[in-house]
Design a protein around this motif. Structure first.
Motif, PDB file in Angstrom:
ATOM      1  N   LYS A 211       0.813  -1.223   0.000  1.00  0.00           N
ATOM      2  CA  LYS A 211       0.000   0.000   0.000  1.00  0.00           C
ATOM      3  C   LYS A 211       0.846   1.272   0.000  1.00  0.00           C
ATOM      4  CE  LYS A 211      -3.955  -2.119   2.342  1.00  0.00           C
ATOM      5  NZ  LYS A 211      -4.797  -2.137   3.562  1.00  0.00           N
ATOM      6  N   ILE A 212       2.108   1.179   0.423  1.00  0.00           N
ATOM      7  CA  ILE A 212       2.933   2.388   0.508  1.00  0.00           C
ATOM      8  C   ILE A 212       3.931   2.507  -0.647  1.00  0.00           C
ATOM      9  CG2 ILE A 212       2.714   2.426   3.019  1.00  0.00           C
ATOM     10  CD1 ILE A 212       5.616   1.380   3.162  1.00  0.00           C
ATOM     11  N   ILE A 213       3.964   1.499  -1.522  1.00  0.00           N
ATOM     12  CA  ILE A 213       4.905   1.520  -2.647  1.00  0.00           C
ATOM     13  C   ILE A 213       4.441   2.532  -3.692  1.00  0.00           C
ATOM     14  CG2 ILE A 213       5.763   0.151  -4.590  1.00  0.00           C
ATOM     15  CD1 ILE A 213       5.856  -2.254  -2.732  1.00  0.00           C
ATOM     16  N   SER A 214       5.339   3.404  -4.118  1.00  0.00           N
ATOM     17  CA  SER A 214       4.979   4.462  -5.070  1.00  0.00           C
ATOM     18  C   SER A 214       4.414   3.894  -6.356  1.00  0.00           C
ATOM     19  CB  SER A 214       6.211   5.320  -5.378  1.00  0.00           C
ATOM     20  OG  SER A 214       6.676   5.965  -4.218  1.00  0.00           O
ATOM     21  N   LEU A 215       5.007   2.826  -6.852  1.00  0.00           N
ATOM     22  CA  LEU A 215       4.557   2.235  -8.112  1.00  0.00           C
ATOM     23  C   LEU A 215       3.128   1.715  -8.001  1.00  0.00           C
ATOM     24  CD1 LEU A 215       5.731   1.527 -10.980  1.00  0.00           C
ATOM     25  CD2 LEU A 215       6.083  -0.784 -10.091  1.00  0.00           C
ATOM     26  N   ARG A 216       2.710   1.371  -6.791  1.00  0.00           N
ATOM     27  CA  ARG A 216       1.357   0.882  -6.573  1.00  0.00           C
ATOM     28  C   ARG A 216       0.378   2.045  -6.367  1.00  0.00           C
ATOM     29  NH1 ARG A 216      -0.171  -4.518  -5.980  1.00  0.00           N
ATOM     30  NH2 ARG A 216      -2.378  -4.619  -5.449  1.00  0.00           N
ATOM     31  N   LYS A 217       0.808   3.082  -5.686  1.00  0.00           N
ATOM     32  CA  LYS A 217      -0.072   4.211  -5.369  1.00  0.00           C
ATOM     33  C   LYS A 217      -0.296   5.128  -6.560  1.00  0.00           C
ATOM     34  CE  LYS A 217       2.236   5.899  -1.921  1.00  0.00           C
ATOM     35  NZ  LYS A 217       2.546   6.812  -0.802  1.00  0.00           N
ATOM     36  N   ASP A 218       0.684   5.233  -7.440  1.00  0.00           N
ATOM     37  CA  ASP A 218       0.614   6.156  -8.577  1.00  0.00           C
ATOM     38  C   ASP A 218      -0.413   5.647  -9.590  1.00  0.00           C
ATOM     39  OD1 ASP A 218       1.125   7.740 -10.885  1.00  0.00           O
ATOM     40  OD2 ASP A 218       3.179   8.077 -10.211  1.00  0.00           O
ATOM     41  N   LYS A 219      -1.446   6.443  -9.842  1.00  0.00           N
ATOM     42  CA  LYS A 219      -2.551   6.029 -10.704  1.00  0.00           C
ATOM     43  C   LYS A 219      -2.152   5.898 -12.168  1.00  0.00           C
ATOM     44  CE  LYS A 219      -5.420   5.939  -7.281  1.00  0.00           C
ATOM     45  NZ  LYS A 219      -5.843   4.626  -6.732  1.00  0.00           N
ATOM     46  N   ARG A 220      -0.993   6.378 -12.538  1.00  0.00           N
ATOM     47  CA  ARG A 220      -0.543   6.235 -13.928  1.00  0.00           C
ATOM     48  C   ARG A 220      -0.167   4.795 -14.246  1.00  0.00           C
ATOM     49  NH1 ARG A 220       4.292  10.380 -14.017  1.00  0.00           N
ATOM     50  NH2 ARG A 220       4.572   9.301 -11.995  1.00  0.00           N
ATOM     51  N   TYR A 221       0.044   3.986 -13.218  1.00  0.00           N
ATOM     52  CA  TYR A 221       0.529   2.625 -13.416  1.00  0.00           C
ATOM     53  C   TYR A 221      -0.560   1.611 -13.104  1.00  0.00           C
ATOM     54  CZ  TYR A 221       5.014   4.989 -13.532  1.00  0.00           C
ATOM     55  OH  TYR A 221       6.041   5.831 -13.856  1.00  0.00           O
ATOM     56  N   SER A 222      -0.763   0.682 -14.009  1.00  0.00           N
ATOM     57  CA  SER A 222      -1.763  -0.367 -13.839  1.00  0.00           C
ATOM     58  C   SER A 222      -1.061  -1.711 -13.639  1.00  0.00           C
ATOM     59  CB  SER A 222      -2.670  -0.446 -15.081  1.00  0.00           C
ATOM     60  OG  SER A 222      -3.405   0.745 -15.241  1.00  0.00           O
ATOM     61  N   TRP A 223      -1.359  -2.347 -12.520  1.00  0.00           N
ATOM     62  CA  TRP A 223      -0.807  -3.673 -12.229  1.00  0.00           C
ATOM     63  C   TRP A 223      -1.718  -4.712 -12.866  1.00  0.00           C
ATOM     64  CZ3 TRP A 223       3.031  -4.925  -8.129  1.00  0.00           C
ATOM     65  CH2 TRP A 223       3.776  -3.807  -7.759  1.00  0.00           C
ATOM     66  N   LEU A 224      -1.183  -5.513 -13.749  1.00  0.00           N
ATOM     67  CA  LEU A 224      -1.999  -6.379 -14.589  1.00  0.00           C
ATOM     68  C   LEU A 224      -2.098  -7.815 -14.081  1.00  0.00           C
ATOM     69  CD1 LEU A 224      -0.746  -5.132 -18.084  1.00  0.00           C
ATOM     70  CD2 LEU A 224      -2.645  -4.265 -16.713  1.00  0.00           C
ATOM     71  N   ILE A 225      -1.211  -8.193 -13.177  1.00  0.00           N
ATOM     72  CA  ILE A 225      -1.274  -9.516 -12.554  1.00  0.00           C
ATOM     73  C   ILE A 225      -1.724  -9.317 -11.110  1.00  0.00           C
ATOM     74  CG2 ILE A 225       0.022 -11.577 -11.861  1.00  0.00           C
ATOM     75  CD1 ILE A 225      -0.207 -11.408 -14.853  1.00  0.00           C
ATOM     76  N   GLY A 226      -2.832  -9.938 -10.730  1.00  0.00           N
ATOM     77  CA  GLY A 226      -3.399  -9.711  -9.409  1.00  0.00           C
ATOM     78  C   GLY A 226      -2.554 -10.276  -8.279  1.00  0.00           C
ATOM     79  N   ASP A 227      -2.771  -9.729  -7.086  1.00  0.00           N
ATOM     80  CA  ASP A 227      -2.032 -10.180  -5.912  1.00  0.00           C
ATOM     81  C   ASP A 227      -2.359 -11.624  -5.543  1.00  0.00           C
ATOM     82  OD1 ASP A 227      -1.003  -7.630  -5.800  1.00  0.00           O
ATOM     83  OD2 ASP A 227      -2.354  -6.944  -4.208  1.00  0.00           O
ATOM     84  N   ASP A 228      -3.483 -12.137  -6.030  1.00  0.00           N
ATOM     85  CA  ASP A 228      -3.907 -13.491  -5.687  1.00  0.00           C
ATOM     86  C   ASP A 228      -3.440 -14.541  -6.684  1.00  0.00           C
ATOM     87  OD1 ASP A 228      -5.472 -12.493  -7.718  1.00  0.00           O
ATOM     88  OD2 ASP A 228      -7.329 -13.428  -7.017  1.00  0.00           O
TER      89      ASP A 228
END
Length: 437
Positions: A211-228
């Motif tokens: 939750k505190i990682i910049s790459l995760r918080k920045d809305k410009r970046y979309s994580w395409l592989i889910g945490d699960d």
């Protein structure tokens, strides 16, 4: 509107004209491009001697137009050369490039890109500047590629990364700066995919830390592989391997739902032992939409329709009400009757085009109040149909959202031939083909 519909009905969807096969496909659609990221698990001379492993690795790599490989430990390049020979076989279909050997210990690793030459052109490479290893155990290696057969995405950058597990949080956090640095290096290139073994899960990156990682918080970046998602072949259940996309064009070009792990043991019918010999990671993959020939596409006109067929026998007065009442005429329906002189068979039709959803519902309600032709159960069914998400658009096989016209064609028709049977049809046309955002 459809009060004469009772009892059994036929509920059907006339599927839109498919363009996924035969010569139509070759004229209109290029195949989607596949990209993978794969940790090969300490790939060097010893593992290259296992011909079964090399054969499976080559099969996996040949699935893709671009493969981003990590954990290549090959001092003299012979192991990677052997792998490339297996990938190409008797062809010259694939080419490759390697980073410099990276790492702070005596064990050095290389990143590699392998790409299919008829669909991808490698334009440039870039090693992130971290000569003293201040930020990364294995500093990211980037490639800029031209996609020859992608739709509305000519070029993109891919940043390969394999984080140090015990420093994963800090290294992932730094990737925002790496992305900006890479964009600046290539004159503001916006479409960038971060790909590789980020060790982004389990004890290396906890839910709280994520939750505190910049790459995760920045809305410009979309994580395409889910945490699960489990990207490991071992007993753990961790989403170590990830794709992170930035740039509107790139995000729009990725086929929805295509980012996933590739369970190669299922594809190649491997035992658990064979699977683990190949790697302790699954490759992750995604698809980029292939080019669409819109000139060819424009030649096609398709329809989506829903029809209700009523087998109930009506009396003559009910059927003739279509002609004799104002239920349809007052709304501007084209009402007609055709008579076959020889059999005295009558065909009665009420038709209107270019109707809105609200108009359809209003007319149906009005007819229900003024006659017995429409029944409550039918009203509920039609309302369910009109409000269905399906009617807003459906995903096509090429990753498109097929959107439908907001107007309906409405038709009621009855046959009077001693028995009286009627049908109702509501039709919506395909008017645009656009991509998912």
């Amino acid at each position: 509107m459809a009060g004469f519909i009772t009892g059994k009905f036929l509920f059907g969807i006339l599927a839109f004209l498919t363009i996924q096969f035969g010569t139509c496909l070759s004229k209109m659609l290029e195949e989607n491009l596949r990209i993978s990221a794969f940790n090969l698990r300490m790939f060097g001379d010893a593992r290259a001697e296992n011909t079964d492993v090399v054969e499976i690795l080559a099969k996996i790599i040949r699935r893709y137009d671009i493969s981003i490989l990590q954990e290549i430990r090959d001092k003299d390049g012979s192991a990677f050369k052997l792998l490339m020979n297996e990938v190409n076989g008797n062809t010259d279909e694939y080419a490759s490039d390697l980073s410099q050997r990276l790492g702070t210990s005596h064990i050095k690793e290389e990143y590699a890109v392998i790409y299919r030459k008829d669909t991808v052109r490698l334009d440039d490479t870039y090693q992130y500047p971290d000569p003293d290893y201040d930020y990364f155990e294995r500093p990211p290696f980037s490639v800029k590629v031209h996609l020859k057969t992608a739709d509305e995405l000519d070029e993109m950058a891919i940043i390969a990364i394999h984080t140090k597990p015990t420093e994963a949080v800090e290294e992932i956090d730094k990737l925002v700066d790496v992305s900006k640095n890479t964009s600046d290096h290539w004159n503001g290139l916006k479409n960038i995919l971060i790909a590789g073994d980020l060790n982004a899960g389990c004890s290396y990156v906890t839910t709280k830390e994520m939750k505190i990682i910049s790459l995760r918080k920045d809305k410009r970046y979309s994580w395409l592989i889910g945490d699960d998602v489990d990207t490991t072949t071992s007993g753990s259940d961790c989403a170590y391997d990830r794709f992170v996309a930035s740039g509107d064009q790139l995000k729009a070009a990725i086929v929805p739902g295509s980012a996933r792990e590739f369970k190669f043991e299922e594809e190649y019918n491997l035992s658990e032992k064979q699977m683990k010999e190949v790697s302790d990671h699954y490759p992750i993959e995604l698809e980029i939409r292939g080019r669409v020939n819109r000139r060819e596409l424009a030649k096609f006109d398709s329809k989506l329709s829903m029809s209700f067929q009523d087998n109930t026998i009506h009396n003559r007065e009910d059927v003739m009400r279509i002609l004799n009442s104002d239920d349809f005429v007052q709304y501007g329906f084209d009402v007609s009757i055709d008579v076959n002189i020889g059999t005295e068979k009558k065909h009665i039709t009420a038709f209107m085009d270019n109707m809105t959803k609200d108009q359809v519902l209003s007319i149906m309600h009005s007819i229900n109040l003024s006659s017995d032709l429409i029944r409550e159960s039918v009203c509920e069914l039609v309302i369910l149909h009109l409000n269905s998400p399906l009617m807003s658009g459906i995903p096509g096989g090429h990753g498109f959202l097929i959107e439908y016209d907001m107007r309906y064609a409405f038709e009621v028709s009855c046959e009077e031939d001693g028995y009286h049977r009627c049908s109702f049809k509501l039709t919506r046309g395909i008017v645009t083909i656009g991509s998912f955002a």
